[in-house]
Design an enzyme around this catalytic site. Structure first.
Site, PDB file in Angstrom:
ATOM      1  N   GLY A   7      64.872  63.250  34.590  1.00 52.67           N
ATOM      2  CA  GLY A   7      63.446  63.076  34.429  1.00 52.67           C
ATOM      3  C   GLY A   7      63.128  61.988  33.433  1.00 52.67           C
ATOM      4  O   GLY A   7      64.011  61.475  32.734  1.00 52.67           O
ATOM      5  N   GLY A  12      61.208  66.756  28.654  1.00 52.78           N
ATOM      6  CA  GLY A  12      61.640  68.085  28.268  1.00 52.78           C
ATOM      7  C   GLY A  12      62.890  68.620  28.932  1.00 52.78           C
ATOM      8  O   GLY A  12      63.082  69.839  28.984  1.00 52.78           O
ATOM      9  N   LYS A  13      63.789  67.744  29.397  1.00 54.51           N
ATOM     10  CA  LYS A  13      65.001  68.219  30.071  1.00 54.51           C
ATOM     11  C   LYS A  13      65.890  69.027  29.125  1.00 54.51           C
ATOM     12  O   LYS A  13      66.332  70.127  29.450  1.00 54.51           O
ATOM     13  CB  LYS A  13      65.807  67.034  30.628  1.00 54.51           C
ATOM     14  CG  LYS A  13      65.064  66.151  31.577  1.00 54.51           C
ATOM     15  CD  LYS A  13      65.941  65.022  32.051  1.00 54.51           C
ATOM     16  CE  LYS A  13      66.538  64.205  30.923  1.00 54.51           C
ATOM     17  NZ  LYS A  13      65.525  63.587  30.033  1.00 54.51           N
ATOM     18  N   GLY A  86      67.093  60.090  30.255  1.00 55.76           N
ATOM     19  CA  GLY A  86      65.942  59.672  31.037  1.00 55.76           C
ATOM     20  C   GLY A  86      65.461  58.281  30.720  1.00 55.76           C
ATOM     21  O   GLY A  86      64.773  57.655  31.514  1.00 55.76           O
ATOM     22  N   LYS A 139      55.803  71.830  30.543  1.00 53.46           N
ATOM     23  CA  LYS A 139      54.718  71.720  29.565  1.00 53.46           C
ATOM     24  C   LYS A 139      53.364  72.109  30.158  1.00 53.46           C
ATOM     25  O   LYS A 139      52.336  71.492  29.859  1.00 53.46           O
ATOM     26  CB  LYS A 139      54.670  70.309  28.973  1.00 53.46           C
ATOM     27  CG  LYS A 139      55.981  69.850  28.337  1.00 53.46           C
ATOM     28  CD  LYS A 139      55.841  68.498  27.666  1.00 53.46           C
ATOM     29  CE  LYS A 139      57.179  68.011  27.121  1.00 53.46           C
ATOM     30  NZ  LYS A 139      57.062  66.711  26.431  1.00 53.46           N
ATOM     31  N   ASP A 141      51.742  74.546  29.361  1.00 48.81           N
ATOM     32  CA  ASP A 141      50.892  75.027  28.270  1.00 48.81           C
ATOM     33  C   ASP A 141      49.979  73.928  27.736  1.00 48.81           C
ATOM     34  O   ASP A 141      48.884  74.206  27.225  1.00 48.81           O
ATOM     35  CB  ASP A 141      51.753  75.595  27.144  1.00 48.81           C
ATOM     36  CG  ASP A 141      52.828  74.620  26.673  1.00 48.81           C
ATOM     37  OD1 ASP A 141      53.420  73.928  27.527  1.00 48.81           O
ATOM     38  OD2 ASP A 141      53.084  74.557  25.453  1.00 48.81           O
ATOM     39  N   SER A 454     108.023  20.376  40.145  1.00 54.52           N
ATOM     40  CA  SER A 454     108.394  19.800  41.443  1.00 54.52           C
ATOM     41  C   SER A 454     109.898  19.805  41.654  1.00 54.52           C
ATOM     42  O   SER A 454     110.394  20.104  42.750  1.00 54.52           O
ATOM     43  CB  SER A 454     107.851  18.368  41.559  1.00 54.52           C
ATOM     44  OG  SER A 454     106.437  18.362  41.530  1.00 54.52           O
ATOM     45  N   SER A 521      97.870  23.492  37.587  1.00 52.61           N
ATOM     46  CA  SER A 521      96.922  24.627  37.592  1.00 52.61           C
ATOM     47  C   SER A 521      96.689  25.130  36.166  1.00 52.61           C
ATOM     48  O   SER A 521      97.119  26.231  35.815  1.00 52.61           O
ATOM     49  CB  SER A 521      97.407  25.753  38.504  1.00 52.61           C
ATOM     50  OG  SER A 521      98.778  26.007  38.408  1.00 52.61           O
TER      51      SER A 521
END
Length: 614
Positions: A7, A12-13, A86, A139, A141, A454, A521
């Site tokens: 979330g 509030g996880k 989150g 939440k 509330d 070589s 190289s």
């Protein structure tokens, strides 16, 4: 089963999980005492999130940073409850932790409603293959237990989920701080008749255990006395002593002679998820990144596949930009060849497929330098995931959705006509090797001018040719007079010089020939790119090592003298760097060894380690 909680930040996880553990009596007393004391220091009542958040930064800032797991049991079930960060900055932590979850609980703050991260996390769950989801509107509330607000949030988020082909089993109104509808049904939300969070957890069902074919990526090879053991983890399927297996990508078959599991003894079978070491009846070549399967179940092996990617890098993902791709223990350079869709996971809107900003999701074609062994994610998730690395940072992750060849018809092919895919006739590389009666590979000789590359290469060619091998030398000067006559000596031109030679060498190896490449190289990155074009056992890096002063004393072509007199510029060893190989397969110190000794050393070592000799 593992249930991940996700979330938007501060919805509030952690408090939700902490309250669930507290109300069911599953928090040790000393942890509760610690949380009370920590809460009191900050002038608060018991902060249930402190029962989980272990980092001091998490407690001070009130956010989850790290991925946290805790055990939880009910009367008939055992769970791992995973608290995922989150905050957008910690999206990588969330992804890595949620990748093996079987169900998810997504938390939405009733006062703030559906946020960008709420939608992004829902989308990421579909990407990770999580099939079961419940939503908790937390939440309540703070909004006076208002049913209308709850219904509005539930309707909005369910509509969002429907737009991505997903659905929540239940949307639960709750208040973690007061404990309403967490473990006990709330007396203040009488208008809600659905399950509590605790009841919802028990409604989640463990994923059906699908029978997947044997897949065991090789992690490492060990020697124990005279025994040679291949170690790894059985990702799917099972493996038994006496079983015939195929090792990819070489497709060689052998029989498992014995199975080892420390500290157990007398083990004859290894099951999914178990680590083991295998001894084979035949001493076939193997290295880290190869994959063991049963003979009747073939994975895909390709340099191109269609994928869905979550991008997390600080800089946008740009088509053509090279990254490191990891699938299991395989590593190779890769790039996004084409972008088909780019999706803003906040708004779920498609944006022009020009680049992929952080937090966005892309779909398109990925191409790699080296063939990759994989399964499509929907068919076998264990072999269908990958990550992308930029420098030392993981910058993206994704799933393989389709082998590229399935997109080579219709509109997809017409829109991407620039993409070329190699054809394979009835005569294979193995057939050519069989006719030649020896393995084909490239012996890549690198070193300063005058070191003896070589000379050694041509002496090796003569030795092998005299013994009946098909062999050819690609020498730096010869190639620059023809194929690469359009290239200069800038860093970019040197890079292209090596790239072309490596591609030609790959054709020689495919033709069943031992090819000797004698090129300075000088750059390690270019040599690595060359190595990545070949499968295991086909590339041998030989460092022809000689001090600069000795090379300059030899100066067979008079180049050092010209460079000293400023008749040549960007000359390797003087005004341009030579990056010594860090882990060459063979080192030839030509100031100490004769040409004959160097040849004998190469012959003996490739015979022992790479089985080039028939």
């Amino acid at each position: 089963m593992t249930v991940v909680f996700l979330g938007h930040v501060d919805h509030g996880k952690s408090t939700l999980i902490g309250r669930l553990l507290y109300d069911t009596g599953q928090v040790p007393a000393d942890r509760v005492d610690f949380a009370r004391a920590r809460s009191a220091e900050q002038g608060r009542n018991l902060e249930f999130a402190y029962l989980l958040d272990g980092l001091e930064e998490e407690q001070e800032q009130g956010i989850t940073i790290d991925f946290t797991q805790t055990g939880f049991t009910t009367s008939g079930r055992r769970f791992i409850l995973a608290d995922a960060p989150g905050h957008r900055e910690f999206l990588k932590n969330m992804l890595s932790g949620a990748s093996r979850a079987e169900a998810a609980v997504l938390v939405i703050d009733a006062a703030e409603g559906v946020q960008e991260q709420s939608r992004r996390h829902g989308y990421l769950l579909t990407l990770l293959g999580v099939k079961q989801l419940a939503v908790v509107v937390n939440k309540m509330d703070l909004v006076g237990w208002d049913e209308r607000i709850f219904r509005s949030i539930a309707q909005e988020y369910q509509a969002f989920l429907a737009s991505i082909g997903f659905a929540a089993q239940n949307v639960i109104p709750a208040a973690a701080h007061t404990g309403d509808n967490i473990a006990v049904r709330s007396a203040r939300i009488k208008w809600y008749q659905g399950p509590t969070l605790l009841e919802q957890l028990e409604r989640f069902q463990p994923a059906a255990r699908k029978e997947f074919p044997l897949r065991m990526p090789v992690q490492d090879i060990y020697r124990s006395g005279k025994r040679r053991l291949l170690a790894g983890r059985v990702e799917t399927g099972a493996l038994t002593a006496g079983q015939t297996i195929t090792i990819w990508p070489t497709r060689e078959q052998t029989t498992v002679k014995s199975v080892e599991r420390w500290p157990e003894t007398g083990v004859t079978q290894i099951l999914t998820g178990q680590n083991a070491a295998l001894e084979f009846t035949d001493p076939l070549f193997a290295e880290r990144g190869m994959v063991i399967t049963s003979p009747d179940s073939s994975p895909s092996v390709s340099r191109a596949f269609y994928a869905r990617v979550v991008w997390l890098g600080r800089q946008p993902l740009v088509p053509g930009q090279r990254y490191k791709l990891k699938v299991g223990f395989q590593e190779t350079a890769a790039w996004m060849e084409s972008l088909n869709r780019v999706i803003d996971t906040g708004s779920l809107r498609e944006v022009p497929p020009e680049c992929v900003p952080a937090g966005f999701i892309a779909e398109g074609l990925i191409m790699t330098d080296q063939p990759v062994i994989f399964d499509v994610f929907d068919e076998n998730p264990a072999m269908g995931r990958f990550v992308l690395v930029d420098g030392y940072q993981i910058t993206g992750g994704g799933v393989i959705t389709m082998p590229a060849e399935k997109y080579q018809t219709g509109d997809f092919w017409q829109e991407r006509s620039k993409l070329l895919y190699p054809t394979q006739g009835p005569v294979t590389k193995e057939d050519r090797r069989g006719r030649n009666q020896h393995h084909s590979l490239v012996l890549w000789l690198t070193g300063l001018s005058g070191a003896g590359k070589s000379t050694i290469a041509h002496n090796l060619e003569e030795h092998l040719f005299r013994d009946g091998y098909q062999v050819y030398v690609l020498d730096g000067d010869n190639v620059r007079l023809g194929l690469n006559q359009d290239l200069g000596f800038s860093a970019n031109d040197r890079k292209e010089n090596i790239r072309r030679v490596a591609e030609v060498a790959r054709l020689f190896v495919d033709a069943g020939v031992i090819v000797l490449v004698a090129f300075i190289s000088p750059y390690s990155e270019d040599r690595t790119l060359a190595r990545n074009l070949f499968t295991a056992g086909e590339f041998v890096e030989i460092y022809v090592k000689c001090p600069l002063l000795v090379c300059e004393t030899r100066d067979p072509k008079g180049l050092y003298q010209k460079a000293r007199h400023k008749e040549l510029y960007q000359f390797t060893g003087l005004d341009d760097a030579y990056q010594e190989p860090e882990h060459p397969d063979i080192v030839l110190e030509t100031d100490k060894l004769t040409v004959e000794e160097c040849v004998e050393k190469v012959i003996s070592q490739i015979n022992l380690e790479f089985k080039a000799i028939r």
